[in-house]
Design a protein around this motif. Structure first.
Motif, PDB file in Angstrom:
ATOM      1  N   CYS A 276      -4.595  36.909 -25.955  1.00  0.00           N
ATOM      2  CA  CYS A 276      -3.331  37.518 -26.427  1.00  0.00           C
ATOM      3  C   CYS A 276      -3.574  39.539 -28.025  1.00  0.00           C
ATOM      4  O   CYS A 276      -4.539  39.044 -28.568  1.00  0.00           O
ATOM      5  N   GLU A 277      -2.834  40.887 -27.125  1.00  0.00           N
ATOM      6  CA  GLU A 277      -3.288  41.117 -28.792  1.00  0.00           C
ATOM      7  C   GLU A 277      -2.334  41.057 -30.349  1.00  0.00           C
ATOM      8  O   GLU A 277      -2.517  41.824 -31.198  1.00  0.00           O
ATOM      9  N   ILE A 278      -1.464  40.582 -30.529  1.00  0.00           N
ATOM     10  CA  ILE A 278      -0.922  39.406 -31.487  1.00  0.00           C
ATOM     11  C   ILE A 278      -1.609  38.039 -31.338  1.00  0.00           C
ATOM     12  O   ILE A 278      -1.804  37.206 -30.946  1.00  0.00           O
ATOM     13  N   SER A 279      -2.314  37.399 -32.848  1.00  0.00           N
ATOM     14  CA  SER A 279      -2.020  36.239 -33.636  1.00  0.00           C
ATOM     15  C   SER A 279      -0.951  34.844 -32.937  1.00  0.00           C
ATOM     16  O   SER A 279       0.254  36.089 -32.497  1.00  0.00           O
TER      17      SER A 279
ATOM     18  N   GLY B  99     -13.294  35.609 -26.223  1.00  0.00           N
ATOM     19  CA  GLY B  99     -13.558  37.487 -27.464  1.00  0.00           C
ATOM     20  C   GLY B  99     -13.360  37.602 -28.407  1.00  0.00           C
ATOM     21  O   GLY B  99     -11.327  37.280 -27.982  1.00  0.00           O
ATOM     22  N   LYS B 100     -12.998  38.749 -29.028  1.00  0.00           N
ATOM     23  CA  LYS B 100     -12.800  39.649 -29.913  1.00  0.00           C
ATOM     24  C   LYS B 100     -11.507  40.886 -29.455  1.00  0.00           C
ATOM     25  O   LYS B 100     -10.146  40.642 -30.165  1.00  0.00           O
ATOM     26  N   GLN B 101     -11.586  40.982 -28.762  1.00  0.00           N
ATOM     27  CA  GLN B 101     -10.408  42.234 -27.511  1.00  0.00           C
ATOM     28  C   GLN B 101      -9.709  41.613 -26.563  1.00  0.00           C
ATOM     29  O   GLN B 101      -9.800  40.320 -25.957  1.00  0.00           O
ATOM     30  N   PRO B 102      -8.229  41.936 -27.145  1.00  0.00           N
ATOM     31  CA  PRO B 102      -7.023  41.979 -25.968  1.00  0.00           C
ATOM     32  C   PRO B 102      -7.847  41.796 -24.574  1.00  0.00           C
ATOM     33  O   PRO B 102      -8.367  43.043 -24.309  1.00  0.00           O
ATOM     34  N   GLY B 103      -7.381  41.111 -23.572  1.00  0.00           N
ATOM     35  CA  GLY B 103      -7.168  41.605 -22.113  1.00  0.00           C
ATOM     36  C   GLY B 103      -7.486  39.944 -21.314  1.00  0.00           C
ATOM     37  O   GLY B 103      -7.920  38.820 -22.079  1.00  0.00           O
ATOM     38  N   ASN B 104      -7.908  39.962 -19.868  1.00  0.00           N
ATOM     39  CA  ASN B 104      -8.022  39.381 -19.353  1.00  0.00           C
ATOM     40  C   ASN B 104      -9.599  39.005 -18.916  1.00  0.00           C
ATOM     41  O   ASN B 104     -10.426  39.704 -19.131  1.00  0.00           O
ATOM     42  N   TYR B 105     -10.087  38.087 -19.727  1.00  0.00           N
ATOM     43  CA  TYR B 105     -11.767  37.143 -19.336  1.00  0.00           C
ATOM     44  C   TYR B 105     -12.139  36.455 -18.153  1.00  0.00           C
ATOM     45  O   TYR B 105     -11.211  35.433 -18.008  1.00  0.00           O
ATOM     46  N   SER B 106     -13.147  36.818 -18.212  1.00  0.00           N
ATOM     47  CA  SER B 106     -13.873  35.365 -16.370  1.00  0.00           C
ATOM     48  C   SER B 106     -15.138  35.594 -16.240  1.00  0.00           C
ATOM     49  O   SER B 106     -15.757  35.957 -16.632  1.00  0.00           O
ATOM     50  N   THR B 107     -15.623  34.124 -16.307  1.00  0.00           N
ATOM     51  CA  THR B 107     -16.765  34.277 -16.701  1.00  0.00           C
ATOM     52  C   THR B 107     -17.030  32.658 -15.266  1.00  0.00           C
ATOM     53  O   THR B 107     -16.721  31.790 -15.483  1.00  0.00           O
ATOM     54  N   ILE B 108     -18.660  33.202 -15.205  1.00  0.00           N
ATOM     55  CA  ILE B 108     -18.832  32.093 -14.200  1.00  0.00           C
ATOM     56  C   ILE B 108     -20.706  31.287 -14.572  1.00  0.00           C
ATOM     57  O   ILE B 108     -21.244  32.002 -15.390  1.00  0.00           O
ATOM     58  N   VAL B 109     -19.913  30.198 -14.339  1.00  0.00           N
ATOM     59  CA  VAL B 109     -21.019  28.919 -14.898  1.00  0.00           C
ATOM     60  C   VAL B 109     -22.348  29.017 -13.478  1.00  0.00           C
ATOM     61  O   VAL B 109     -21.552  27.690 -12.859  1.00  0.00           O
ATOM     62  N   HIS B 110     -23.228  28.706 -13.122  1.00  0.00           N
ATOM     63  CA  HIS B 110     -23.899  28.359 -12.687  1.00  0.00           C
ATOM     64  C   HIS B 110     -25.084  27.279 -12.709  1.00  0.00           C
ATOM     65  O   HIS B 110     -25.489  27.036 -13.658  1.00  0.00           O
TER      66      HIS B 110
ATOM     67  N   LEU C   4      -3.457  31.253 -22.588  1.00  0.00           N
ATOM     68  CA  LEU C   4      -4.166  32.440 -23.924  1.00  0.00           C
ATOM     69  C   LEU C   4      -4.587  31.930 -25.075  1.00  0.00           C
ATOM     70  O   LEU C   4      -4.062  30.596 -25.441  1.00  0.00           O
ATOM     71  N   LEU C   5      -5.264  32.514 -25.258  1.00  0.00           N
ATOM     72  CA  LEU C   5      -6.188  32.524 -26.403  1.00  0.00           C
ATOM     73  C   LEU C   5      -6.064  33.646 -27.490  1.00  0.00           C
ATOM     74  O   LEU C   5      -6.005  34.368 -27.618  1.00  0.00           O
ATOM     75  N   ARG C   6      -6.730  32.758 -29.306  1.00  0.00           N
ATOM     76  CA  ARG C   6      -6.606  34.272 -30.290  1.00  0.00           C
ATOM     77  C   ARG C   6      -7.434  34.283 -29.839  1.00  0.00           C
ATOM     78  O   ARG C   6      -8.616  33.924 -30.007  1.00  0.00           O
ATOM     79  N   PRO C   7      -7.884  35.735 -30.468  1.00  0.00           N
ATOM     80  CA  PRO C   7      -9.108  36.877 -30.554  1.00  0.00           C
ATOM     81  C   PRO C   7     -10.322  35.719 -31.674  1.00  0.00           C
ATOM     82  O   PRO C   7     -10.023  34.915 -32.227  1.00  0.00           O
ATOM     83  N   GLY C   8     -11.094  35.536 -31.018  1.00  0.00           N
ATOM     84  CA  GLY C   8     -12.460  33.770 -31.726  1.00  0.00           C
ATOM     85  C   GLY C   8     -11.809  32.604 -31.026  1.00  0.00           C
ATOM     86  O   GLY C   8     -12.736  31.607 -31.966  1.00  0.00           O
TER      87      GLY C   8
END
Length: 353
Positions: free
Chosen positions: A349-352, A316-327, A258-262
């Motif tokens: 998270c939606e809240i700080s 990211g600055k918007q709440p939600g799940n993020y996934s990135t692949i690095v090659h 869980l991370l805060r936006p930004g």
């Protein structure tokens, strides 16, 4: 006169009793094998072992066998049909295939020095109505030329490279009076040699030929002979394993949680050669502008067997799940360039916090 009447009265009883005796069915006659001829003792496993089972007819009448039935292809009995006179005996010639028909072991069990053998022979008598449930079991112990050789040799995850070190080593303990004379398998898979230690222990050294990543499986045979020069049937071993790429990313997935936006975070990723080969990374590809891959920490793209990269990310600055692949495009000494990847995941998270 009384005596005469009594005698007459007994006549129906005697007739009835006599009729009862005459109608009583005779017990089914069957052949009896001599116990000692049902056990062939202890022998080497072989494909054409000859034995004789002796059977006896203990009944007062002839017994006809119209067929000798066997449930296993490992046993053949002759003659197929015959007649044994009252009190007579008959020798039955039995041919057994003892190569691999002992007690079957699971894949993770070893053969051990011995295994038991049992084959059933069922005589089918000519008198169907009185055929007894009669089965003769021919038994014995099979002596194996090798102790503790697995039926399945799983050599696990391996890499195919130009290293002169063997891919896998299998200790082979020969039975007393037996020596390992050869190893046979499809040479398309690689090659193998036999080595002996100073303490006279035998080992099979297997070298897997360069192959593409993925699972593999093939049969291998160990050949042996006795000190008298008698060649024994080969022992089959199924070789299994999986070829993995020489280059790996560790860890293969990073979960930041869980991370805060930004929010900023940093973690380390290692690019490794499993065989210790020197490697360098030609380029790093990541489509996420919020992730920065720093050059190797020790020295930039130094030609060594392991490189460590710092991965700096901004959530990211918007709440939600993020996934990135690095090659990572990696070059090694004896393999074509390969691309290895790792995944970075986190949740905003939606809240700080």
């Amino acid at each position: 006169m009384k005596f005469l009447l009594s005698g007459i009265a007994l006549i129906p009883f005697l007739i009835l009793f006599g009729h009862s005796v005459a109608e009583e069915p005779m017990a089914p006659a069957k052949l009896v094998p001599e116990t000692r001829t049902l056990d062939f003792g202890e022998v080497w496993g072989q494909s054409n072992f000859h034995w004789q089972v002796k059977v006896r007819n203990p009944s007062p009448r002839s017994i006809q066998v119209k067929e000798l039935s066997t449930a296993c292809s490992c046993v053949e009995a002759n003659p197929k049909s015959f007649v044994v006179p009252p009190g007579g005996t008959k020798n039955i010639d039995v041919v057994l295939d003892l190569r691999d028909n002992g007690v079957r072991l699971s894949a993770d069990e070893a053969t051990g020095p011995y295994s038991s053998f049992s084959a059933a022979i069922k005589p089918i008598y000519s008198d169907i109505e009185t055929t007894p449930a009669d089965i003769w079991y021919v038994t014995g112990n099979l002596r194996h030329p090798f102790d503790n050789v697995p039926r399945v040799w799983d050599i696990g995850s391996v890499t195919c490279d130009s290293s002169e070190q063997p891919t896998a080593i299998l200790p082979v303990a020969c039975a007393s009076g037996v020596s390992l004379t050869g190893i046979h398998f499809d040479q398309e898979w690689g090659h193998a040699t036999v080595a002996k230690s100073p303490s006279n222990k035998t080992s099979l050294l297997f070298y897997l030929r360069n192959r593409s990543p993925g699972p593999f499986e093939f049969p291998l045979q160990l050949r042996a002979e006795t000190r008298d020069g008698v060649e024994l049937p080969p022992v089959s071993v199924q070789v299994t394993g999986r070829v993995v790429g020489d280059v790996e990313v560790y860890p293969s997935e990073v979960a930041l949680g869980l991370l805060r936006p930004g929010q900023n975070s940093e973690n380390t990723v290692f690019i490794r050669s499993r065989s210790g080969q020197a490697l360098y990374v030609d380029q790093v590809v990541c489509s996420d502008d919020h992730i920065e891959i720093a050059p190797p920490q020790d020295s930039e793209n130094e030609n060594v067997g392991e490189l460590a990269y710092k991965v700096k990310s901004t959530s990211g600055k918007q709440p939600g799940n993020y996934s990135t692949i690095v090659h990572f495009e990696v070059h090694t000494e004896d393999q074509a360039p390969v691309t290895v990847s790792y995944r970075l995941t986190y949740t905003v998270c939606e809240i700080s916090l």
